[in-house]
Design a protein around this motif. Structure first.
Motif, mmCIF file in Angstrom:
data_model
loop_
_atom_site.group_PDB
_atom_site.id
_atom_site.type_symbol
_atom_site.label_atom_id
_atom_site.label_comp_id
_atom_site.label_asym_id
_atom_site.label_seq_id
_atom_site.Cartn_x
_atom_site.Cartn_y
_atom_site.Cartn_z
ATOM 1 N N UNK A 1 -7.936 8.778 0.774
ATOM 2 C CA UNK A 1 -8.501 8.386 -0.514
ATOM 3 C C UNK A 1 -7.541 8.323 -1.678
ATOM 4 N N UNK A 2 -6.426 9.087 -1.621
ATOM 5 C CA UNK A 2 -5.558 9.194 -2.794
ATOM 6 C C UNK A 2 -4.107 8.842 -2.477
ATOM 7 N N UNK A 3 -3.477 9.600 -1.588
ATOM 8 C CA UNK A 3 -2.035 9.468 -1.384
ATOM 9 C C UNK A 3 -1.647 8.083 -0.871
ATOM 10 N N UNK A 4 -2.273 7.657 0.230
ATOM 11 C CA UNK A 4 -1.912 6.363 0.809
ATOM 12 C C UNK A 4 -2.269 5.193 -0.103
ATOM 13 N N UNK A 5 -3.472 5.165 -0.712
ATOM 14 C CA UNK A 5 -3.747 4.084 -1.665
ATOM 15 C C UNK A 5 -2.728 4.011 -2.796
ATOM 16 N N UNK A 6 -2.321 5.166 -3.317
ATOM 17 C CA UNK A 6 -1.353 5.166 -4.407
ATOM 18 C C UNK A 6 -0.003 4.619 -3.940
ATOM 19 N N UNK A 7 0.419 4.996 -2.737
ATOM 20 C CA UNK A 7 1.679 4.476 -2.198
ATOM 21 C C UNK A 7 1.596 2.974 -1.960
ATOM 22 N N UNK A 8 0.464 2.509 -1.462
ATOM 23 C CA UNK A 8 0.268 1.075 -1.234
ATOM 24 C C UNK A 8 0.392 0.315 -2.554
#
Length: 238
Positions: free
Chosen positions: A102-109
């Motif tokens: 929900x947070x880390x991967x979306x932000x990196x994307x």
């Protein structure tokens, strides 16, 4: 120039409905999947849809160096995984898993797409959950991560609006999806029990969420920034 949308979690119930709706509007779609692409097989030979494996648990997998991400105009994050563990019982891995999705991967994307191809990006949409507004122990770490997701959307909109990028968050209640069926079963009931407590014995339909996505991506929503759009069927008054 045709719009190009990245749908993260396109194999889920909401993601599939959003992908179908985008293709009807002549979008090019990069549709990501993780555990299975079974529900996306109908797009295998569709030149307008690119199926892309993306493991949101693997932070090193978020570099998105593939040329297929060039020209992305819109991103919709529809991925999610249910969890009924309350925050005092969940393990570190269970907590990290929810925040990776929900947070880390979306932000990196988002960081990678903006740094590599950011000149074309216009909209970012997050699909959260009404559990974010109902922080009961039973909703646990899932609800906590969804509450963080809503605030991530607000912060990103504040940071990106000067670049001409709008960020909004859709906050649905119970939706008619496989995930809702699994959650209701895990709680010792059925999805029919959930429907029975709603007006007209119905839940939010995935297609309704897809329609709201289309509005938020459109020029008609140019002045909609950093908003939480709640969508739910009211409870019955007994």
């Amino acid at each position: 120039m045709r719009r190009k949308c990245l749908v993260v979690g396109a194999n889920g119930g909401l993601g599939r409905a959003i992908t179908r709706r985008l293709t009807k509007e002549q979008y090019l779609v990069v549709a990501t999947y993780h555990n299975s692409k079974e529900h996306l097989e109908l797009y295998r030979n569709n030149e307008d849809v690119c199926l892309y494996y993306l493991d949101l648990f693997d932070q090193d997998n978020m570099q998105l160096t593939d040329d297929r991400f060039e020209g992305i105009t819109d991103i919709i994050f529809a991925a999610g995984k249910e969890s009924l563990k309350n925050i005092l019982e969940c393990t570190r891995n269970e907590m990290v898993e929810q925040y990776n999705i929900g947070i880390f991967s979306p932000l990196l994307i988002i960081q990678n797409i903006i740094h590599k191809y950011g000149s074309s990006l216009k909209n970012i949409l997050f699909i959260s959950s009404s559990a974010a507004n109902d922080l009961k122990p039973a909703n646990g770490v899932y609800a906590l991560s969804k509450a963080c997701l809503c605030n991530l959307a607000k912060m990103l909109d504040s940071e990106l609006k000067d670049r001409g990028i709008r960020v909004n968050c859709i906050v649905p209640g119970w939706c008619e999806t496989e995930m809702a069926e699994r959650i209701s079963k895990a709680k010792g009931g059925t999805i029919e029990d959930i429907r029975a407590g709603k007006l007209e014995n119905k839940l939010v339909q995935a297609e309704e969420i897809a329609e709201i996505c289309m509005f938020l991506l459109s020029d008609s929503a140019n002045n909609v920034h950093g908003q939480f759009i709640g969508v739910d069927v009211p409870e019955k008054r007994f």
